[in-house]
Design an enzyme around this catalytic site. Structure first.
Site, PDB file in Angstrom:
ATOM      1  N   SER A 199      -8.031   9.063  -3.342  1.00  0.00           N
ATOM      2  CA  SER A 199      -7.144   8.423  -2.370  1.00  0.00           C
ATOM      3  C   SER A 199      -5.899   7.887  -3.064  1.00  0.00           C
ATOM      4  O   SER A 199      -5.955   7.421  -4.201  1.00  0.00           O
ATOM      5  CB  SER A 199      -7.889   7.295  -1.650  1.00  0.00           C
ATOM      6  OG  SER A 199      -7.360   6.035  -1.991  1.00  0.00           O
ATOM      7  N   LYS A 200      -4.790   7.999  -2.340  1.00  0.00           N
ATOM      8  CA  LYS A 200      -3.513   7.570  -2.907  1.00  0.00           C
ATOM      9  C   LYS A 200      -3.540   6.093  -3.268  1.00  0.00           C
ATOM     10  O   LYS A 200      -2.899   5.664  -4.209  1.00  0.00           O
ATOM     11  CB  LYS A 200      -2.378   7.813  -1.910  1.00  0.00           C
ATOM     12  CG  LYS A 200      -1.967   9.264  -1.892  1.00  0.00           C
ATOM     13  CD  LYS A 200      -0.625   9.483  -1.228  1.00  0.00           C
ATOM     14  CE  LYS A 200      -0.295  10.959  -1.342  1.00  0.00           C
ATOM     15  NZ  LYS A 200       0.895  11.388  -0.678  1.00  0.00           N
ATOM     16  N   ARG A 201      -4.283   5.306  -2.495  1.00  0.00           N
ATOM     17  CA  ARG A 201      -4.293   3.872  -2.738  1.00  0.00           C
ATOM     18  C   ARG A 201      -5.227   3.496  -3.882  1.00  0.00           C
ATOM     19  O   ARG A 201      -4.893   2.684  -4.716  1.00  0.00           O
ATOM     20  CB  ARG A 201      -4.706   3.117  -1.464  1.00  0.00           C
ATOM     21  CG  ARG A 201      -3.523   2.712  -0.605  1.00  0.00           C
ATOM     22  CD  ARG A 201      -3.994   2.096   0.696  1.00  0.00           C
ATOM     23  NE  ARG A 201      -4.859   3.004   1.429  1.00  0.00           N
ATOM     24  CZ  ARG A 201      -6.149   2.794   1.657  1.00  0.00           C
ATOM     25  NH1 ARG A 201      -6.727   1.702   1.207  1.00  0.00           N
ATOM     26  NH2 ARG A 201      -6.862   3.661   2.324  1.00  0.00           N
TER      27      ARG A 201
END
Ligand code: GLU
Length: 476
Positions: free
Chosen positions: A235-237
């Site tokens: 995930s990007k986060r």
């Protein structure tokens, strides 16, 4: 082949893997062409700086391509495709709002549009979108070189929107029109796009029928999902997924490419460290795994260490320049500058330090902390280390005093002489060499870890070494 990234954020490591696999396949075929097409048709989510990031990432990876092309440049063809599909009766106008659709369907109904406007024969208005009329039954088979033939129930595919009420083509259509115009034969991309493939097949055949121009549909290959240690989709986060970050941390492009090639694939034989020529020679889509691939930063870092050690000393020194040379360099990690200025930097000295550090770093961004004490007037003090090795150690001061004296009396200020005399002073204080080195290292380099101490002090020189011992004694 094509890479078709949308400029909606950092260049993802998954995109890098997709780019690499496409590039490899194009290289394997004497007639192979690999194009870069930036899918920039969503003004709300696209930013020009992300387009630049795509170009920069591809340049860093060194994957050559034809283009770049921009999806937005092909807008006339998207419009023509819409018109052809509409004239052929493949599309219909729809003015339903999502709330109306939900209210009609009630709870528990399958997701997607219910086909309400199919037979209403609406004309175009300011409120009508265009939908593709999809088949109600049968199966749509997606030929996939990784997963075999993947069958989708037509009933599960709703009449999806291909143009907004403004008349503007939506991404789902633009993507297929571009692939068709570009004569893409192989769509190789991440698994998250698998569910779109049957829709693309439907649009493709509708376009063939509507335009009378029969273009063979592409073969697909959906690459396994990338997951983190918890087996969750990257995930990007949560996860470090931006390729730029790896570049900024001093990962070598060779190591990154090698590692990316292993995400779903493996070379013949035991050795996983292989160059791109070997990968191009051995790679087969048929051998790509279905199961998710663990993006293991630790393994990548270990690979990187191996690549760093394999560099020639000159090659290593050159690659370190963005981290150590305060002068003009072609590129620097974002937000980084060496902590010393040009007057303090000595390229010659740095090249003499290379043998001391090259074996000891896995990433190039570890280099500044290994060499800063040569280029700073006073070393960067790690106070906790100083407390531990000097202030709180009952013999810390004694070691420093003995060293200051002994180093002053040395005939030649060489690594061997420093080693011998330190061994002696350690013995006279009842310490092991290791124990005695800690306060000296801390005084001279500011830290408890770093390159070999005696070689470092020899290169630093007697005067500076002794000045640092004296300064440490004054601070202790
Ligand atoms: N533009 C899409 C994306 O960035 C790629 C779609 C495709 O490869 O077909 O996710």
């Amino acid at each position: 082949m094509r890479l078709a990234p949308s400029p909606t954020g950092y260049f993802h490591v998954g995109t890098a893997r997709t780019a690499l696999f496409n590039w490899i396949l194009a290289k394997q075929d004497p007639e192979g062409v690999f194009i870069l097409r930036v899918e920039d048709t969503d003004p709300e989510r696209n930013r020009e700086e992300w387009v630049e990031a795509i170009y920069a990432a591809m340049a860093w990876l060194g994957l050559d391509y034809t283009g770049p092309f921009r999806q937005s440049e092909n807008a006339p063809s998207h419009a023509a495709a819409l018109e052809a599909l509409r004239a052929a009766g493949s599309l219909y106008y729809c003015d339903c709002t999502p709330a109306e659709v939900d209210a009609r369907k009630g709870a528990g109904a399958p997701p997607g549009y219910d086909g309400f406007c199919r037979e209403r024969g609406l004309a175009r208005s300011a409120r009508t979108a265009l939908r593709l009329r999809t088949p109600d039954e049968g199966v749509i088979v997606v030929p996939d070189l990784v997963r075999g033939e993947v069958a989708f129930q037509a009933s599960a595919i709703d009449d999806f929107v291909v143009a907004r009420s403004s008349g503007e083509a939506l991404y789902a259509l633009a993507n297929v029109v571009d692939d068709r115009d570009d004569r893409i034969t192989h769509v190789v991309r991440g698994e998250e796009h698998l569910a779109n493939a049957p829709k693309q097949m439907l649009l493709w055949s509708a376009l063939n029928a509507a335009t009378g121009l029969e273009v063979p549909p592409p073969v697909f290959a959906h690459l396994p999902l990338l997951v983190n240690e918890q087996r969750k989709k990257l995930s990007k986060r949560r996860d470090p997924v931006a390729l730029e970050m790896y570049r900024d941390q001093g990962y070598l492009v060779g190591a990154v490419l090698n590692y990316l090639a292993l995400l779903g694939w493996s070379p013949r034989g035991e050795d996983e460290i292989v160059d791109m020529a070997t990968v191009v020679e051995q790679f087969r889509l048929e051998d790509v795994a279905h199961s998710p691939a663990f993006f293991d930063v630790r393994k990548l870092t270990a690979f990187n260490g191996a690549y760093v050690r394999a560099l020639s000393p000159e090659g290593f020194a050159e690659l370190c320049r963005p981290w150590v040379d305060p002068g003009e360099v072609p590129w620097r990690p974002s937000g980084y500058r060496p902590a010393w200025d040009e007057d303090h930097y000595d390229a010659d000295l740095f090249s003499r330090l290379v043998p001391l550090i090259q074996e000891r770093v896995a990433r190039l961004d570890e280099v500044p902390a290994m060499v800063d004490f040569f280029f700073l007037d006073a070393p960067a003090h790690d106070e906790a280390a100083f407390d531990q090795a000097v202030r709180r150690d009952p013999l810390g001061r004694a070691v420093l005093e003995a060293a200051a004296g002994a180093y002053g009396a040395l005939e030649g200020f060489t690594a061997e002489a420093l080693h011998a005399t330190t061994l002696e002073l350690a013995g006279s204080l009842g310490l092991t060499l290791r124990k005695a080195q800690a306060p000296i290292r801390c005084a001279v380099t500011g830290r408890l870890v770093g390159p070999p101490l005696f070689e470092s002090m020899a290169l630093l020189g007697r005067e500076r070494t002794r000045a640092r011992l004296a300064a440490a004694l004054a601070r202790a």
